[in-house]
Design a protein around this motif. Structure first.
Motif, PDB file in Angstrom:
ATOM      1  N   PHE A 152      53.264  47.004  47.727  1.00  0.00           N
ATOM      2  CA  PHE A 152      52.713  46.187  46.505  1.00  0.00           C
ATOM      3  C   PHE A 152      53.796  45.268  45.927  1.00  0.00           C
ATOM      4  CE2 PHE A 152      52.644  45.706  41.935  1.00  0.00           C
ATOM      5  CZ  PHE A 152      51.421  45.408  41.596  1.00  0.00           C
ATOM      6  N   SER A 153      53.369  44.019  45.691  1.00  0.00           N
ATOM      7  CA  SER A 153      54.225  43.124  44.800  1.00  0.00           C
ATOM      8  C   SER A 153      53.569  42.093  44.077  1.00  0.00           C
ATOM      9  CB  SER A 153      55.285  42.516  45.646  1.00  0.00           C
ATOM     10  OG  SER A 153      56.371  41.895  44.786  1.00  0.00           O
ATOM     11  N   TYR A 154      53.353  42.236  43.049  1.00  0.00           N
ATOM     12  CA  TYR A 154      52.557  41.472  41.983  1.00  0.00           C
ATOM     13  C   TYR A 154      52.750  39.811  42.394  1.00  0.00           C
ATOM     14  CZ  TYR A 154      49.847  39.959  38.003  1.00  0.00           C
ATOM     15  OH  TYR A 154      48.753  39.381  37.136  1.00  0.00           O
ATOM     16  N   SER A 155      51.731  39.083  42.665  1.00  0.00           N
ATOM     17  CA  SER A 155      51.962  37.659  43.362  1.00  0.00           C
ATOM     18  C   SER A 155      50.866  36.884  42.493  1.00  0.00           C
ATOM     19  CB  SER A 155      51.883  37.565  44.514  1.00  0.00           C
ATOM     20  OG  SER A 155      51.903  36.229  45.089  1.00  0.00           O
ATOM     21  N   ASN A 156      51.158  35.874  41.392  1.00  0.00           N
ATOM     22  CA  ASN A 156      50.215  34.980  40.978  1.00  0.00           C
ATOM     23  C   ASN A 156      49.604  33.864  42.238  1.00  0.00           C
ATOM     24  OD1 ASN A 156      49.683  35.135  37.723  1.00  0.00           O
ATOM     25  ND2 ASN A 156      51.971  35.848  38.330  1.00  0.00           N
TER      26      ASN A 156
END
Length: 343
Positions: A152-156
């Motif tokens: 998981f890695s938040y990406s806009n």
């Protein structure tokens, strides 16, 4: 029993503690709107009060609407979330051959391996209909951080790509699809992804803290159509409550089916633990479960220059909250949970 005076006292104390110029709040209980209200002012240089209908920049709460739209198109057979992104926008390309493996589901769950945006270019906004496609085509120098699906890695960035997929699959602009298929059916008539469609007298101003520690109006407003899907929903407390009710009803609002119950269950299914307490990621939603159904929370927050928002839905307990402010305040999650506790 709901105590309005106690609630409003907590709100005003929080605003004073955090120096918040303006805030709006909506509460839903048992699939009905329990309370909506506005506090403070739209702009500290003017004496215009905030109401339940005042429009705020919702920041990343926008992403949950994008996920809802993608799942609508999945239901209608327009796309398959388990297929690669390049099946729908062949011009999507990264400087890493593994990009061909990235699926729509991985983007929805922030499992693509892609990094986040470094510069939103809020100070140089683009307004034309081709802005989103142009942005996606500009990503060809990006490398993945790891294998798609691994972490998981938040990406806009991934949500801008999902917005472009919505546009290409539907044959209309991203903003038009969202208006006609999500916002209008939910009777969110004053909500939009296009800032230019918001009446100026309805929209709050963003506020920041200057070098002297004083609160002032920001000279930058966070809007750019290249980041529309990830960040630029404009809405108010009253209308976000309609959206909440649709989720509490597992896809139905006022007799209309916005999405199917099986779609709702797919969206709130945990796809990955995200390494922070008991939080997991679903499709567009963060999920928290303390072990009992009544404690399940589906949530998302938002944060941009001069804005902060928070949305928590407890579907089994039958209660929910939306908070939006025109200042990037701290402690909004704890504040939201405090309010939920008293209803």
């Amino acid at each position: 029993m709901f105590k309005k005076d106690e609630l409003e006292s907590i709100v005003l104390d929080y605003m004073e503690e955090e120096n918040i110029p303006g805030l709006a709040l909506g509460l839903v209980k048992d699939r009905k709107i329990l309370y909506t209200n506005g506090f403070g002012v739209k702009n500290i240089n003017k004496d215009e009060k905030i109401t339940e209908e005042t429009i705020f920049h919702m920041a990343s709460i926008s992403k949950t609407f994008v996920a809802t739209a993608i799942m609508q198109l999945y239901e209608r057979g327009k796309l398959d979330i388990y297929k690669p992104v390049i099946d729908y926008i062949p011009y999507f390309k990264l400087a890493d051959k593994r990009y061909k493996e990235i699926t729509i589901q991985q983007m929805l769950s922030h499992l693509s391996g892609m990094p986040d945006v470094e510069d939103y270019e809020w100070d140089n906004p683009q307004y034309d209909d081709n802005a989103l496609e142009r942005y996606v085509k500009s990503l060809d120098d990006i490398k993945l951080m790891w294998e798609p699906g691994e972490k998981f890695s938040y990406s806009n960035i991934t949500y801008e790509i999902l917005g472009d997929i919505i546009s290409k699959v539907s044959g209309m602009t991203f903003e038009k699809y969202m208006k006609e298929n999500i916002l209008n059916p939910l009777e969110m008539n004053n909500s939009t992804y296009l800032k230019q469609d918001v009446p100026k007298d309805s929209l709050v101003s963003p506020h920041i803290r200057n070098k002297s520690g004083e609160i002032e109006v920001s000279n930058i407003f966070p809007y750019n159509r290249i980041h529309g899907p990830s960040s630029t929903l404009y809405s108010n407390a009253l209308e976000i409550c309609n959206y909440i009710i649709a989720y509490m009803n597992k896809g139905r609002y006022n007799g209309k089916e916005i999405f199917k119950e099986e779609t709702y269950l797919k969206m709130i299914k945990p796809y990955k633990e995200i390494g922070r307490g008991n939080k997991k990621i679903g499709l567009g939603w963060f999920i928290e479960n303390n072990g009992e159904d009544k404690d399940i929370k589906i949530m998302h927050s938002g944060e941009d220059i001069g804005f902060r928002s928070n949305l928590i839905i407890q579907p089994e307990a039958g209660k929910a909250i939306i908070v939006m402010s025109n200042y990037r305040c701290r402690g909004i999650s704890a504040f939201s949970k405090t309010i939920l506790d008293i209803i």
